[in-house]
Design an enzyme around this catalytic site. Structure first.
Site, PDB file in Angstrom:
ATOM      1  N   ASN A  62     -37.586 -14.686 -12.168  1.00 44.59           N
ATOM      2  CA  ASN A  62     -36.321 -14.708 -12.903  1.00 44.59           C
ATOM      3  C   ASN A  62     -36.304 -15.844 -13.924  1.00 44.59           C
ATOM      4  O   ASN A  62     -36.844 -16.921 -13.679  1.00 44.59           O
ATOM      5  CB  ASN A  62     -35.102 -14.763 -11.976  1.00 44.59           C
ATOM      6  N   GLU A  64     -33.645 -17.816 -16.301  1.00 42.41           N
ATOM      7  CA  GLU A  64     -32.222 -18.041 -16.573  1.00 42.41           C
ATOM      8  C   GLU A  64     -32.012 -18.672 -17.948  1.00 42.41           C
ATOM      9  O   GLU A  64     -32.964 -19.077 -18.621  1.00 42.41           O
ATOM     10  CB  GLU A  64     -31.632 -18.916 -15.457  1.00 42.41           C
ATOM     11  N   CYS A  73     -33.423 -10.966 -14.392  1.00 38.01           N
ATOM     12  CA  CYS A  73     -33.947 -10.956 -13.020  1.00 38.01           C
ATOM     13  C   CYS A  73     -35.461 -10.756 -13.019  1.00 38.01           C
ATOM     14  O   CYS A  73     -36.028 -10.137 -13.934  1.00 38.01           O
ATOM     15  CB  CYS A  73     -33.338  -9.801 -12.233  1.00 38.01           C
ATOM     16  N   GLU A  75     -37.270  -8.764 -11.222  1.00 32.45           N
ATOM     17  CA  GLU A  75     -37.684  -7.352 -11.179  1.00 32.45           C
ATOM     18  C   GLU A  75     -37.766  -6.769 -12.581  1.00 32.45           C
ATOM     19  O   GLU A  75     -38.708  -6.055 -12.923  1.00 32.45           O
ATOM     20  CB  GLU A  75     -36.673  -6.518 -10.366  1.00 32.45           C
ATOM     21  N   CYS A 112     -30.473  -6.583  -7.373  1.00 36.34           N
ATOM     22  CA  CYS A 112     -29.113  -6.350  -7.872  1.00 36.34           C
ATOM     23  C   CYS A 112     -28.983  -4.915  -8.384  1.00 36.34           C
ATOM     24  O   CYS A 112     -29.978  -4.206  -8.567  1.00 36.34           O
ATOM     25  CB  CYS A 112     -28.762  -7.354  -8.969  1.00 36.34           C
ATOM     26  N   CYS A 115     -30.910  -4.002 -11.611  1.00 41.15           N
ATOM     27  CA  CYS A 115     -32.351  -3.829 -11.378  1.00 41.15           C
ATOM     28  C   CYS A 115     -32.631  -2.494 -10.702  1.00 41.15           C
ATOM     29  O   CYS A 115     -33.625  -1.827 -11.000  1.00 41.15           O
ATOM     30  CB  CYS A 115     -32.911  -4.975 -10.544  1.00 41.15           C
TER      31      CYS A 115
HETATM   32  N1  THU Z   1     -31.997 -12.478  -9.354  1.00 40.49           N
HETATM   33  C1  THU Z   1     -33.189 -11.829  -9.464  1.00 40.49           C
HETATM   34  O1  THU Z   1     -34.107 -12.297 -10.152  1.00 40.49           O
HETATM   35  N2  THU Z   1     -33.335 -10.677  -8.810  1.00 40.49           N
HETATM   36  C2  THU Z   1     -32.406 -10.126  -7.995  1.00 40.49           C
HETATM   37  O2  THU Z   1     -32.624  -9.043  -7.487  1.00 40.49           O
HETATM   38  C3  THU Z   1     -31.161 -10.823  -7.711  1.00 40.49           C
HETATM   39  C4  THU Z   1     -30.875 -11.984  -8.578  1.00 40.49           C
HETATM   40  C5  THU Z   1     -31.821 -13.734 -10.063  1.00 40.49           C
HETATM   41  C6  THU Z   1     -30.842 -13.707 -11.202  1.00 40.49           C
HETATM   42  C7  THU Z   1     -30.449 -15.151 -11.271  1.00 40.49           C
HETATM   43  O3  THU Z   1     -31.421 -15.856 -12.034  1.00 40.49           O
HETATM   44  C8  THU Z   1     -30.521 -15.640  -9.837  1.00 40.49           C
HETATM   45  O4  THU Z   1     -31.362 -14.706  -9.166  1.00 40.49           O
HETATM   46  C9  THU Z   1     -29.186 -15.714  -9.139  1.00 40.49           C
HETATM   47  O5  THU Z   1     -28.489 -14.547  -9.248  1.00 40.49           O
END
Ligand code: THU
Length: 158
Positions: A62, A64, A73, A75, A112, A115
């Site tokens: 991920n 940010e 994310c 995925e 999420c 994704c």
């Molecule tokens: N995140 C992911 O990378 N994948 C997921 O399936 C759930 C959330 C990340 C997004 C964000 O950078 C952090 O986790 C918190 O939500």
């Protein structure tokens, strides 16, 4: 009114040693790349690794951003990378692993909703069910995105 139960089948494995070699390698890669996440705002580090039908493996973490919705994310980083590098290849298996702010692995590395929708599209492009390995305790394996996204939005509805 009638009620109907929709069931999903989940394989559960007590630990990474219980997986077959292929899945073990893929999940190890997801765990490894989660350490390279750029997650200064959430402190939640996620790694995703995909095995393609051409034998290649691609992974992502991920990423940010200070303007929160601009991040992505793990995925989707991995799936979009795979789709742009090898558009002809299907995704056979996707492994997801996460480490929370306390440095612990959550019980389930659940993707999420956005994704899941992207995973569905990758599966449709491939035309074959995408296996999904969710790290956690236990490790879970699902055979296809319909297990993660029932009543999904499909292009036939457009
Ligand atoms: N995140 C992911 O990378 N994948 C997921 O399936 C759930 C959330 C990340 C997004 C964000 O950078 C952090 O986790 C918190 O939500």
């Amino acid at each position: 009114m009638e009620k109907r139960e929709i069931r999903i089948l989940v394989e559960e494995y007590a630990g990474i040693e219980a997986l077959n070699e292929n899945d073990r390698n893929l999940l190890s890669e997801a765990r490894k790349i989660s350490e390279q996440a750029y997650a200064p705002y959430s402190g939640f580090h996620v790694g995703a690794a995909v095995e393609l039908s051409n034998g290649k493996q691609i992974s992502g973490s991920n990423q940010e951003n200070m303007a929160y919705p601009s991040g992505l994310c793990a995925e989707r980083v991995a799936l979009f990378y795979a789709g742009s590098s090898y558009p002809e290849a299907g995704i056979k298996t996707l492994a997801i692993s996460a480490i929370n702010q306390e440095g612990e692995r959550p019980d389930v590395a659940a993707p999420c909703g956005a994704c899941r929708q992207v995973m569905l599209e990758s599966e449709m492009r491939a035309g074959t069910p995408m296996r999904v390995i969710l790290d956690g305790n236990p490790i879970r394996i699902l055979n296809g995105i319909s297990s993660l996204l029932p009543f999904s939005f499909k292009k036939e509805y457009l």
